[in-house]
Scaffold this motif. Structure first.
Motif, mmCIF file in Angstrom:
data_model
loop_
_atom_site.group_PDB
_atom_site.id
_atom_site.type_symbol
_atom_site.label_atom_id
_atom_site.label_comp_id
_atom_site.label_asym_id
_atom_site.label_seq_id
_atom_site.Cartn_x
_atom_site.Cartn_y
_atom_site.Cartn_z
ATOM 1 N N UNK A 189 0.926 -1.348 0.018
ATOM 2 C CA UNK A 189 0.000 -0.003 -0.174
ATOM 3 C C UNK A 189 0.988 1.367 0.062
ATOM 4 N N UNK A 190 1.966 1.292 0.800
ATOM 5 C CA UNK A 190 2.741 2.308 0.841
ATOM 6 C C UNK A 190 3.505 2.815 -0.529
ATOM 7 N N UNK A 191 4.026 1.658 -1.105
ATOM 8 C CA UNK A 191 4.654 1.905 -2.524
ATOM 9 C C UNK A 191 3.581 2.340 -3.509
ATOM 10 N N UNK A 192 2.594 1.898 -3.537
ATOM 11 C CA UNK A 192 1.393 2.199 -4.466
ATOM 12 C C UNK A 192 1.209 3.686 -4.074
ATOM 13 N N UNK A 193 0.930 4.166 -2.840
ATOM 14 C CA UNK A 193 0.225 5.520 -2.499
ATOM 15 C C UNK A 193 1.648 6.566 -2.515
ATOM 16 N N UNK A 194 2.815 6.220 -2.630
ATOM 17 C CA UNK A 194 3.855 7.073 -2.755
ATOM 18 C C UNK A 194 4.013 7.238 -4.103
ATOM 19 N N UNK A 195 3.858 6.361 -4.827
ATOM 20 C CA UNK A 195 4.057 6.399 -6.488
ATOM 21 C C UNK A 195 2.983 7.456 -7.012
ATOM 22 N N UNK A 196 1.804 7.035 -6.456
ATOM 23 C CA UNK A 196 0.655 7.961 -7.033
ATOM 24 C C UNK A 196 0.965 9.579 -6.465
ATOM 25 N N UNK A 197 1.324 9.565 -5.181
ATOM 26 C CA UNK A 197 1.525 10.831 -4.640
ATOM 27 C C UNK A 197 2.576 11.538 -5.588
ATOM 28 N N UNK A 198 3.670 10.952 -5.942
ATOM 29 C CA UNK A 198 4.780 11.746 -6.740
ATOM 30 C C UNK A 198 4.047 11.883 -7.894
ATOM 31 N N UNK A 199 3.518 11.203 -8.648
ATOM 32 C CA UNK A 199 2.948 11.203 -9.908
ATOM 33 C C UNK A 199 1.887 12.478 -9.919
ATOM 34 N N UNK A 200 0.891 12.334 -8.922
ATOM 35 C CA UNK A 200 0.048 13.840 -8.968
ATOM 36 C C UNK A 200 0.788 15.045 -8.526
ATOM 37 N N UNK A 201 1.844 14.906 -7.698
ATOM 38 C CA UNK A 201 2.472 16.157 -7.617
ATOM 39 C C UNK A 201 3.416 16.415 -8.825
ATOM 40 N N UNK A 202 3.873 15.641 -9.491
ATOM 41 C CA UNK A 202 4.547 15.946 -10.571
ATOM 42 C C UNK A 202 3.526 16.376 -11.592
ATOM 43 N N UNK A 203 2.521 16.032 -11.782
ATOM 44 C CA UNK A 203 1.518 16.648 -12.929
ATOM 45 C C UNK A 203 1.110 18.103 -12.181
ATOM 46 N N UNK A 204 0.946 18.313 -10.879
ATOM 47 C CA UNK A 204 0.405 19.555 -10.459
ATOM 48 C C UNK A 204 1.382 20.542 -10.466
ATOM 49 N N UNK A 205 2.542 20.105 -10.509
ATOM 50 C CA UNK A 205 3.766 21.133 -10.712
ATOM 51 C C UNK A 205 4.431 21.170 -11.930
ATOM 52 N N UNK A 206 3.931 20.348 -13.071
ATOM 53 C CA UNK A 206 4.267 20.389 -14.363
ATOM 54 C C UNK A 206 5.729 19.909 -14.328
ATOM 55 N N UNK A 207 6.050 19.127 -13.584
ATOM 56 C CA UNK A 207 7.418 18.451 -13.438
ATOM 57 C C UNK A 207 7.284 17.066 -14.256
ATOM 58 N N UNK A 208 8.196 17.099 -15.231
ATOM 59 C CA UNK A 208 8.239 15.771 -16.034
ATOM 60 C C UNK A 208 9.089 14.463 -15.306
ATOM 61 N N UNK A 209 8.198 13.678 -15.286
ATOM 62 C CA UNK A 209 9.054 12.393 -14.799
ATOM 63 C C UNK A 209 8.939 11.198 -15.895
ATOM 64 N N UNK A 210 10.107 10.383 -15.567
ATOM 65 C CA UNK A 210 10.436 9.396 -16.855
ATOM 66 C C UNK A 210 9.374 8.081 -16.597
#
Length: 160
Positions: free
Chosen positions: A62-83
């Motif tokens: 659960x932690x792994x999934x939620x951290x991944x989703x949180x980082x993705x959401x934040x990168x979208x919010x901040x317009x930060x490209x992630x690979x």
């Protein structure tokens, strides 16, 4: 001649495992704390539930999934490209599955060498995962001002 007792060896081994694990959880907590509340999929303090025996096996997924989703959401919010589509998820899942496999293999007397190899692979994946999560935290911190909308950026740059 002084000999180190079995109890002291066990205490030192426990500390050798516990201290890095605490710093790992602090990194996970700080990463989640860096992420805006609207992008965060779990509270930062919930990572400490990984200390609960047996529950931590399920909670790790659960932690792994939620951290991944949180980082993705934040990168979208901040317009930060992630690979990665789900940053850190594949590595975290690999780490957890290796851990579970090595637990099973270490308990069986059939393939103890394979269990040791699985444990070493788990350790390597754990360190890489830890570093990767920390690097995403640093990326988020470095891009704090990227959440502004393009119109807001233009209005700040254009003198009136």
């Amino acid at each position: 001649m002084n000999t180190i007792s079995y109890e002291w060896i066990m205490i030192l081994m426990l500390l050798a495992i516990l201290i890095p694990f605490i710093f790992y959880l602090i990194t996970l907590q700080n990463t989640l704390a860096t992420i805006a509340l609207e992008s965060r999929m779990m509270a930062p303090g919930q990572v400490w539930l990984l200390f609960i025996p047996l529950f931590n096996i399920v909670w790790q997924f659960i932690v792994i999934s939620r951290i991944a989703a949180s980082i993705k959401n934040e990168s979208l919010r901040r317009n930060t490209p992630v690979s990665e589509e789900r940053p850190t998820y594949t590595l975290g899942l690999t780490m957890t599955l290796l851990y579970l496999g090595s637990l099973i293999l270490n308990q069986s007397s059939i393939l103890p060498l394979l269990g040791l190899a699985g444990s070493l692979a788990t350790l390597v994946c754990w360190i890489i995962y830890w570093v990767r999560v920390n690097s995403y935290k640093n990326l988020i911190i470095a891009n704090r001002d990227n959440f502004l909308l393009d119109a807001e950026r233009e209005s700040m740059q254009t003198p009136d």
